[in-house]
Design a protein around this motif. Structure first.
Motif, PDB file in Angstrom:
ATOM      1  N   PRO A  44       0.915  -1.168   0.128  1.00 53.59           N
ATOM      2  CA  PRO A  44      -0.004  -0.006   0.091  1.00 53.59           C
ATOM      3  C   PRO A  44       0.755   1.249   0.054  1.00 53.59           C
ATOM      4  O   PRO A  44       1.984   1.343   0.681  1.00 53.59           O
ATOM      5  CB  PRO A  44      -0.737  -0.029   1.225  1.00 53.59           C
ATOM      6  CG  PRO A  44       0.162  -0.913   2.157  1.00 53.59           C
ATOM      7  CD  PRO A  44       1.060  -1.817   1.289  1.00 53.59           C
ATOM      8  N   ALA A  57       5.775   0.412   2.333  1.00 48.99           N
ATOM      9  CA  ALA A  57       6.131   0.977   1.149  1.00 48.99           C
ATOM     10  C   ALA A  57       7.461   1.620   1.314  1.00 48.99           C
ATOM     11  O   ALA A  57       8.398   2.079   0.858  1.00 48.99           O
ATOM     12  CB  ALA A  57       5.551   1.983   0.273  1.00 48.99           C
ATOM     13  N   ASP A  58       7.432   1.916   2.899  1.00 44.51           N
ATOM     14  CA  ASP A  58       8.544   3.052   3.431  1.00 44.51           C
ATOM     15  C   ASP A  58       9.824   2.706   3.622  1.00 44.51           C
ATOM     16  O   ASP A  58      10.853   3.110   4.425  1.00 44.51           O
ATOM     17  CB  ASP A  58       8.028   3.792   4.502  1.00 44.51           C
ATOM     18  CG  ASP A  58       7.574   2.870   5.540  1.00 44.51           C
ATOM     19  OD1 ASP A  58       7.916   1.831   5.496  1.00 44.51           O
ATOM     20  OD2 ASP A  58       7.018   3.303   6.418  1.00 44.51           O
ATOM     21  N   ARG A 109       4.978   6.092  19.729  1.00 46.70           N
ATOM     22  CA  ARG A 109       4.921   5.024  18.870  1.00 46.70           C
ATOM     23  C   ARG A 109       4.859   3.769  19.768  1.00 46.70           C
ATOM     24  O   ARG A 109       3.833   2.978  19.785  1.00 46.70           O
ATOM     25  CB  ARG A 109       5.617   5.001  17.635  1.00 46.70           C
ATOM     26  CG  ARG A 109       5.737   6.052  16.845  1.00 46.70           C
ATOM     27  CD  ARG A 109       4.321   6.485  16.440  1.00 46.70           C
ATOM     28  NE  ARG A 109       3.834   5.478  15.471  1.00 46.70           N
ATOM     29  CZ  ARG A 109       4.112   5.208  14.237  1.00 46.70           C
ATOM     30  NH1 ARG A 109       4.788   6.086  13.714  1.00 46.70           N
ATOM     31  NH2 ARG A 109       3.452   4.368  13.587  1.00 46.70           N
ATOM     32  N   HIS A 117       1.112   5.391   0.048  1.00 44.80           N
ATOM     33  CA  HIS A 117       0.620   6.914   0.128  1.00 44.80           C
ATOM     34  C   HIS A 117       1.771   7.983   0.273  1.00 44.80           C
ATOM     35  O   HIS A 117       2.375   7.935   1.383  1.00 44.80           O
ATOM     36  CB  HIS A 117      -0.517   6.838   1.240  1.00 44.80           C
ATOM     37  CG  HIS A 117      -1.329   8.545   1.370  1.00 44.80           C
ATOM     38  ND1 HIS A 117      -2.012   8.713   0.555  1.00 44.80           N
ATOM     39  CD2 HIS A 117      -0.936   9.504   2.195  1.00 44.80           C
ATOM     40  CE1 HIS A 117      -2.226  10.081   0.642  1.00 44.80           C
ATOM     41  NE2 HIS A 117      -1.731  10.415   1.847  1.00 44.80           N
ATOM     42  N   SER A 162       5.523   9.625   8.873  1.00 46.80           N
ATOM     43  CA  SER A 162       4.731   8.616   8.883  1.00 46.80           C
ATOM     44  C   SER A 162       3.167   9.159   8.728  1.00 46.80           C
ATOM     45  O   SER A 162       3.136  10.170   8.749  1.00 46.80           O
ATOM     46  CB  SER A 162       4.574   8.244  10.376  1.00 46.80           C
ATOM     47  OG  SER A 162       3.678   7.072  10.851  1.00 46.80           O
ATOM     48  N   LYS A 163       2.161   8.095   8.364  1.00 42.79           N
ATOM     49  CA  LYS A 163       0.935   8.935   8.016  1.00 42.79           C
ATOM     50  C   LYS A 163       0.202   8.816   9.197  1.00 42.79           C
ATOM     51  O   LYS A 163      -1.000   9.106   9.218  1.00 42.79           O
ATOM     52  CB  LYS A 163       0.393   7.798   6.948  1.00 42.79           C
ATOM     53  CG  LYS A 163       1.067   7.716   5.880  1.00 42.79           C
ATOM     54  CD  LYS A 163       1.420   8.932   5.066  1.00 42.79           C
ATOM     55  CE  LYS A 163       2.513   8.744   3.844  1.00 42.79           C
ATOM     56  NZ  LYS A 163       3.660   8.329   4.110  1.00 42.79           N
ATOM     57  N   GLN A 195      10.724   0.441   5.597  1.00 46.01           N
ATOM     58  CA  GLN A 195      10.901   0.079   7.270  1.00 46.01           C
ATOM     59  C   GLN A 195      10.890  -1.408   7.474  1.00 46.01           C
ATOM     60  O   GLN A 195      11.558  -2.039   8.054  1.00 46.01           O
ATOM     61  CB  GLN A 195       9.578   0.807   8.220  1.00 46.01           C
ATOM     62  CG  GLN A 195       9.917   2.143   8.251  1.00 46.01           C
ATOM     63  CD  GLN A 195       8.992   2.633   9.309  1.00 46.01           C
ATOM     64  OE1 GLN A 195       7.828   3.021   9.203  1.00 46.01           O
ATOM     65  NE2 GLN A 195       9.802   2.759  10.674  1.00 46.01           N
ATOM     66  N   GLU A 224       4.906   8.136  -1.073  1.00 45.35           N
ATOM     67  CA  GLU A 224       6.074   7.444  -0.547  1.00 45.35           C
ATOM     68  C   GLU A 224       7.378   7.406  -1.966  1.00 45.35           C
ATOM     69  O   GLU A 224       8.030   6.492  -2.250  1.00 45.35           O
ATOM     70  CB  GLU A 224       6.127   5.822  -0.312  1.00 45.35           C
ATOM     71  CG  GLU A 224       5.100   5.841   0.834  1.00 45.35           C
ATOM     72  CD  GLU A 224       5.413   6.097   2.170  1.00 45.35           C
ATOM     73  OE1 GLU A 224       6.488   6.388   2.390  1.00 45.35           O
ATOM     74  OE2 GLU A 224       4.533   5.620   3.148  1.00 45.35           O
ATOM     75  N   ASN A 270      -7.555   8.779  -1.653  1.00 46.30           N
ATOM     76  CA  ASN A 270      -7.105   8.261  -0.366  1.00 46.30           C
ATOM     77  C   ASN A 270      -8.209   7.519   0.472  1.00 46.30           C
ATOM     78  O   ASN A 270      -8.892   8.278   0.806  1.00 46.30           O
ATOM     79  CB  ASN A 270      -6.269   9.032   0.513  1.00 46.30           C
ATOM     80  CG  ASN A 270      -5.631   8.693   1.469  1.00 46.30           C
ATOM     81  OD1 ASN A 270      -5.893   8.947   2.795  1.00 46.30           O
ATOM     82  ND2 ASN A 270      -4.825   7.531   1.714  1.00 46.30           N
ATOM     83  N   ARG A 291      12.272   5.052   9.359  1.00 47.07           N
ATOM     84  CA  ARG A 291      11.928   5.567   8.026  1.00 47.07           C
ATOM     85  C   ARG A 291      12.945   6.619   7.522  1.00 47.07           C
ATOM     86  O   ARG A 291      13.587   7.558   8.044  1.00 47.07           O
ATOM     87  CB  ARG A 291      10.583   6.684   8.461  1.00 47.07           C
ATOM     88  CG  ARG A 291       9.827   6.558   7.311  1.00 47.07           C
ATOM     89  CD  ARG A 291       8.467   7.506   7.916  1.00 47.07           C
ATOM     90  NE  ARG A 291       7.009   6.457   7.329  1.00 47.07           N
ATOM     91  CZ  ARG A 291       6.839   6.773   6.224  1.00 47.07           C
ATOM     92  NH1 ARG A 291       7.413   7.329   5.371  1.00 47.07           N
ATOM     93  NH2 ARG A 291       5.585   6.301   5.771  1.00 47.07           N
ATOM     94  N   ASP A 305      -2.561   4.483  -3.004  1.00 47.90           N
ATOM     95  CA  ASP A 305      -3.702   4.989  -2.380  1.00 47.90           C
ATOM     96  C   ASP A 305      -3.830   6.616  -2.274  1.00 47.90           C
ATOM     97  O   ASP A 305      -3.618   7.226  -1.099  1.00 47.90           O
ATOM     98  CB  ASP A 305      -3.615   4.605  -1.025  1.00 47.90           C
ATOM     99  CG  ASP A 305      -4.831   4.809  -0.027  1.00 47.90           C
ATOM    100  OD1 ASP A 305      -5.890   5.218  -0.430  1.00 47.90           O
ATOM    101  OD2 ASP A 305      -4.622   4.876   1.525  1.00 47.90           O
TER     102      ASP A 305
HETATM  103  N1  UDP Z   1      -0.528   4.018   3.741  1.00 52.77           N
HETATM  104  C1  UDP Z   1      -1.391   4.075   2.812  1.00 52.77           C
HETATM  105  N2  UDP Z   1      -2.587   4.797   2.997  1.00 52.77           N
HETATM  106  C2  UDP Z   1      -2.935   5.730   4.011  1.00 52.77           C
HETATM  107  C3  UDP Z   1      -1.628   5.670   5.026  1.00 52.77           C
HETATM  108  C4  UDP Z   1      -0.564   4.584   4.821  1.00 52.77           C
HETATM  109  O1  UDP Z   1      -1.496   3.140   1.822  1.00 52.77           O
HETATM  110  O2  UDP Z   1      -3.884   6.408   4.135  1.00 52.77           O
HETATM  111  C5  UDP Z   1       0.729   3.294   3.642  1.00 52.77           C
HETATM  112  C6  UDP Z   1       2.183   3.891   3.555  1.00 52.77           C
HETATM  113  O3  UDP Z   1       2.374   4.540   2.283  1.00 52.77           O
HETATM  114  C7  UDP Z   1       2.863   2.885   3.932  1.00 52.77           C
HETATM  115  C8  UDP Z   1       2.128   2.069   4.701  1.00 52.77           C
HETATM  116  O4  UDP Z   1       0.644   2.418   4.599  1.00 52.77           O
HETATM  117  O5  UDP Z   1       3.451   2.120   3.022  1.00 52.77           O
HETATM  118  C9  UDP Z   1       2.526   2.101   6.396  1.00 52.77           C
HETATM  119  O6  UDP Z   1       2.148   3.711   6.834  1.00 52.77           O
HETATM  120  P1  UDP Z   1       3.394   4.326   7.625  1.00 52.77           P
HETATM  121  O7  UDP Z   1       4.586   3.954   7.374  1.00 52.77           O
HETATM  122  O8  UDP Z   1       2.636   5.913   7.653  1.00 52.77           O
HETATM  123  O9  UDP Z   1       3.077   3.705   9.293  1.00 52.77           O
HETATM  124  P2  UDP Z   1       3.941   3.422  10.415  1.00 52.77           P
HETATM  125  O10 UDP Z   1       4.957   2.701   9.710  1.00 52.77           O
HETATM  126  O11 UDP Z   1       4.279   4.788  10.689  1.00 52.77           O
HETATM  127  O12 UDP Z   1       3.109   2.651  11.214  1.00 52.77           O
END
Ligand code: UDP
Ligand code: MG
Length: 334
Positions: free
Chosen positions: A26, A111-112, A148, A28, A221-222, A114, A30, A87, A216, A59
């Motif tokens: 997924p 996708a990030d 977190r 968003h 982060s979203k 991580q 990136e 989105n 990251r 997304d």
């Molecule tokens: N993502 C998405 N739609 C959204 C929010 C996040 O597709 O509305 C994707 C984002 O691009 C990433 C993954 O979900 O690939 C996890 O998001 P993020 O890294 O922000 O979350 P965290 O790792 O901080 O929990």
């Protein structure tokens, strides 16, 4: 000649070859991570001779991720780009990816960068040992401590205590699934982190494996701290689904019954002191309580009956059985 690719996944007509694994991502906003991500997935999987497809779901990105993915998907045959209209959130993006996945196994990851694509072959090997779902466990998680890690510790503890799925890290997106499992499951809201719990309801064999986790590198982060509250609400939904999806009357009926019986008992007591002892009961708070309990009891009861109807509609309208078969074994008669 730049013709459009017609592509239907697990829930539709299948065209194309079935790879060993579909990697669902997924996305968003990136765009900086994407070239590195695609390269990392492709090099890991091709060097371990696993046939694969990458399904990138855009997304509603506004940073050009979608454009980049479309161009890449025209160039390379291992990438499918699914572009959503707006989105919808990570869960919906993952669900869209699962829908178009053709693989025997499906791996989801962020996708990030991580999550580390180099862990994918290891998860697939574990899946082959007979599990339906292998969840990643970010033992050394690289995220901020207060905003977190702490909420996530609490949430994980709560989920573990309440869902009877004994894994450490529900929030890890890096997971491997057997395709049949996902075909049976519907995702709503932000339930992707509860996939193991939902899978457990479907009778899946679940395990976990420690995976790498990196800080990251690009973008942000979203999510923020408010995610914790949504997770708690989702947890309640899951608990209800797990316990009472096929027998709501057992919850509501029981509560209604308790409420009605207590109301009736108090009522009898009040009637007794009114008739036998001649006391005034019109000004007693207990009277209000008795009435409240009776009314609530009747309502809960009716609600339980309605829920039973809804549940039947839910299962029958979609042809969803109330059980899941792992396999059927029978001796062949020529
Ligand atoms: N993502 C998405 N739609 C959204 C929010 C996040 O597709 O509305 C994707 C984002 O691009 C990433 C993954 O979900 O690939 C996890 O998001 P993020 O890294 O922000 O979350 P965290 O790792 O901080 O929990
Ligand atoms: Mg992330």
């Amino acid at each position: 000649m730049g013709s459009e690719l017609v592509y239907e996944g697990v829930n539709g007509a299948i065209s194309g070859i079935v790879p060993d694994v579909s990697v669902v991502v997924p996305i968003h906003n990136e765009v900086e991570s994407l070239p590195l991500l695609l390269e990392a997935i492709a090099s890991t999987l091709s060097s371990s001779e696993i046939s694969y497809e990458i399904i990138c779901v855009d997304d509603g990105s506004t940073d050009g991720s979608g454009k980049f993915l479309k161009e890449e998907a025209q160039k390379r045959s291992d990438l499918k780009a699914v572009i959503l209209r707006r989105n919808y959130g990570q869960t919906a993006a993952m669900a869209a990816g699962f829908h178009y996945a053709l693989g025997k196994a499906i791996v989801s990851l962020d996708a990030d960068l991580q999550n580390d694509p180099a862990d994918i072959p290891m998860l697939l090997t574990k899946l082959d040992e007979g599990y339906d779902l292998v969840s990643g466990w970010r033992q050394k998680r690289q995220d901020g401590a207060v905003n977190r890690l702490l909420p996530s510790k609490i949430a994980n503890w709560l989920i573990r205590r309440t869902t009877s799925v004994n894994i450490h890290d529900y929030g890890c997106s890096l997971k491997a699934y057997r395709a049949e499992l996902l075909a049976d499951m519907n995702l709503y809201g932000e339930l992707h982190r509860f996939l193991p719990a939902l899978a457990y309801i479907e009778g899946a064999r679940i395990t976990e494996m420690p995976v790498r986790h990196h800080a990251r590198r690009f973008g942000r982060s979203k999510y923020g701290i408010w995610r914790t509250f949504r997770v708690l609400m989702d947890l309640l939904t899951i608990l209800f689904m797990k316990k009472f999806l096929t027998r709501p009357m057992h919850v509501f009926g029981l509560l209604g019954l308790i409420s009605m019986i207590s109301g009736t008992l108090i009522g009898i007591y009040l009637t007794f002191i009114k008739l036998a002892l001649g006391e005034m009961i019109g000004n007693r708070p207990l009277l209000i309580l008795a009435v409240l309990l009776l009314v609530t009891g009747v309502q809960l009861f009716c609600f339980g009956l309605l829920a039973e109807l809804l549940m039947r509609t839910y299962h029958e309208s979609q042809g969803r059985p109330i059980y899941r078969v792992r396999e059927v074994v029978a001796k062949k008669v020529n």
